[in-house]
Motif scaffolding. Structure first.
Motif, PDB file in Angstrom:
ATOM      1  N   ALA A 129       1.694  -7.091   9.788  1.00 13.51           N
ATOM      2  CA  ALA A 129       2.709  -6.957   8.750  1.00 13.51           C
ATOM      3  C   ALA A 129       3.302  -5.563   8.725  1.00 13.51           C
ATOM      4  N   HIS A 188       6.752  -8.689   8.445  1.00 12.23           N
ATOM      5  CA  HIS A 188       6.918  -9.408   7.182  1.00 12.23           C
ATOM      6  C   HIS A 188       7.683 -10.713   7.400  1.00 12.23           C
ATOM      7  N   LEU A 210       5.333 -13.279   9.023  1.00  9.83           N
ATOM      8  CA  LEU A 210       4.380 -13.863   8.081  1.00  9.83           C
ATOM      9  C   LEU A 210       5.081 -14.816   7.118  1.00  9.83           C
ATOM     10  N   ALA A 211       6.288 -14.463   6.686  1.00 10.68           N
ATOM     11  CA  ALA A 211       7.039 -15.370   5.812  1.00 10.68           C
ATOM     12  C   ALA A 211       7.351 -16.680   6.521  1.00 10.68           C
ATOM     13  N   VAL A 265       4.218 -18.759   6.600  1.00  9.43           N
ATOM     14  CA  VAL A 265       4.013 -19.419   5.314  1.00  9.43           C
ATOM     15  C   VAL A 265       4.900 -20.655   5.210  1.00  9.43           C
ATOM     16  N   ALA A 268      -1.354 -18.442  -0.115  1.00  5.74           N
ATOM     17  CA  ALA A 268      -0.601 -17.476   0.683  1.00  5.74           C
ATOM     18  C   ALA A 268      -0.150 -16.292  -0.166  1.00  5.74           C
ATOM     19  N   LEU A 269       0.336 -16.553  -1.377  1.00  8.66           N
ATOM     20  CA  LEU A 269       0.798 -15.461  -2.232  1.00  8.66           C
ATOM     21  C   LEU A 269      -0.365 -14.625  -2.760  1.00  8.66           C
ATOM     22  N   LEU A 279      -1.468 -12.691   0.815  1.00  7.32           N
ATOM     23  CA  LEU A 279      -0.437 -11.841   1.402  1.00  7.32           C
ATOM     24  C   LEU A 279       0.314 -11.020   0.378  1.00  7.32           C
ATOM     25  N   ARG A 337       5.432 -10.908  -2.665  1.00  4.02           N
ATOM     26  CA  ARG A 337       6.689 -10.617  -1.974  1.00  4.02           C
ATOM     27  C   ARG A 337       6.992 -11.609  -0.856  1.00  4.02           C
ATOM     28  N   TYR A 338       6.032 -12.445  -0.505  1.00  2.00           N
ATOM     29  CA  TYR A 338       6.264 -13.445   0.535  1.00  2.00           C
ATOM     30  C   TYR A 338       6.734 -14.786  -0.038  1.00  2.00           C
ATOM     31  N   TRP A 339       7.254 -14.765  -1.267  1.00  2.00           N
ATOM     32  CA  TRP A 339       7.767 -15.991  -1.866  1.00  2.00           C
ATOM     33  C   TRP A 339       8.921 -16.607  -1.068  1.00  2.00           C
ATOM     34  N   GLY A 357       9.017 -17.288   1.955  1.00  2.00           N
ATOM     35  CA  GLY A 357       8.400 -18.254   2.851  1.00  2.00           C
ATOM     36  C   GLY A 357       8.150 -19.583   2.162  1.00  2.00           C
TER      37      GLY A 357
END
Length: 344
Positions: A7, A13, A16-17, A20, A56-57, A60, A63-65, A67
């Motif tokens: 990441a 990032h 990873l998104a 997800v 996942a949230l 991780l 901020r990966y919402w 995904g």
């Protein structure tokens, strides 16, 4: 907590998104394999994407919402739904996991699920509370877009809400467990784990598909799994039972034979809910008790060591800081003890 060094790299990032999103979409396609029709609306008794999104949230970060949103968009494309409903679906299925994670963090949730309060935080604000958002918004849009009559609102809403909550209760703990996995079981425990799996394979299918309504037979397996393997054993038994029960309900077989669609959904969701709550909270209580016992045993060993040094006229050895001390510190606290002058 699992580290993700990729990441920090350029594009990490985004990768990873996208991961997800792919996992969310794959979980959604699996969830659609077991679906029921309630008052003209298609619902799933277990919606795994909500569990994937919350896990996942938590691991991780919130901020990966995007995904989660992208994964929900892929599901929408595969179902070919109208534009207005699709936008509301994306908003509801993204907002619910984000709110769940925020509420769970405010409750002091830890991803290792080693305390009873962690299990309670996952059940109430995480699953039962936050999933009200996705179910309410989704069913309301079905009514507004004339895809469902208004008088069926509460029936479909209940089925939707319980399906999303079951995804969090069954899928999220297992994913969090995988994120903390550190190795294999010792050989004696492997034999016991194999025995549990064998007994589960022999008991769960007859209990689910039998016409004598023998669903209660799975609870001794859940208790065995919780006592010997904590969260991993109990939740795997619960998930396997839930999947087979959903298949039986979809076919109207076993304990669900001769029931209407509404009765099938009510019986299935009630059984899945009580089973998931039993597995999760029982495992959390057992894990917390074992951690407490280990802490007491360690404190007794340290006390004996200190007394031995004092008896011999020696200064006691410095005691190392516990590995899990940092999460218990309040913001601004220092783990180092002050010196004799009171300076840190």
């Amino acid at each position: 907590m699992v580290g993700f060094p990729e990441a920090r790299r350029p594009g990490g990032h985004v990768a990873l998104a996208l991961a997800v999103a792919v996992c969310y979409f794959a979980a959604g396609r699996l969830g659609l394999l077991c679906k029921l029709t309630v008052d003209g609306a298609v619902v799933t008794p277990i919606w795994p994407p909500t569990g994937v999104a919350v896990a996942a949230l938590l691991v991780l970060g919130v901020r990966y919402w995007p995904g989660v949103t992208l994964g929900a968009y892929f599901i929408v494309l595969s179902l070919d739904t109208p534009v207005l409903y699709s936008l509301g679906y994306l908003v509801g299925n993204t907002l619910a996991p984000v709110v769940a994670v925020i509420l769970m963090r405010r409750a002091g949730f830890r991803t290792d699920l080693g305390r009873l309060r962690d299990g309670l935080a996952l059940v109430f604000p995480g699953a039962l509370g936050a999933m009200l958002i996705s179910s309410t918004l989704g069913v309301a849009l079905l009514v507004v877009t004339d895809r469902m009559p208004a008088h069926t609102f509460w029936t479909v809403w209940l089925a939707w809400w319980v399906g999303d909550a079951m995804g969090v209760l069954l899928v999220t703990p297992l994913l969090l467990l995988l994120s903390h996995a550190s190795g294999f079981l010792p050989t004696p425990r492997r034999w016991e784990a194999a025995a549990l799996a064998l007994v589960a394979a022999c008991v769960i299918p007859p209990a689910v598909f039998s016409d004598f309504s023998l669903l209660f037979l799975v609870y001794p397996l859940i208790i065995w799994g919780a006592l010997r393997f904590e969260l991993a054993g109990s939740m795997l038994c619960a998930l396997a039972t839930s999947v087979l029960a959903a298949l039986a309900a979809n076919d109207g077989a076993g304990a669900f034979r001769g029931l209407s669609r509404v009765e099938i959904m009510a019986k299935l969701q009630g059984f899945n809910g009580t089973m998931a709550l039993t597995a999760l909270l029982l495992s959390a209580v057992i894990t917390e008790q074992r951690h407490t016992r280990r802490s007491v045993e360690q404190a007794c060993e340290e006390l004996v060591e200190v007394l031995e040094h004092l008896t011999a006229g020696e200064a006691p050895p410095p005691r190392p800081a516990p590995e899990d001390a940092d999460p218990l510190l309040r913001p601004g606290d220092d783990a180092r003890p002050p010196d004799r002058q009171g300076r840190p």
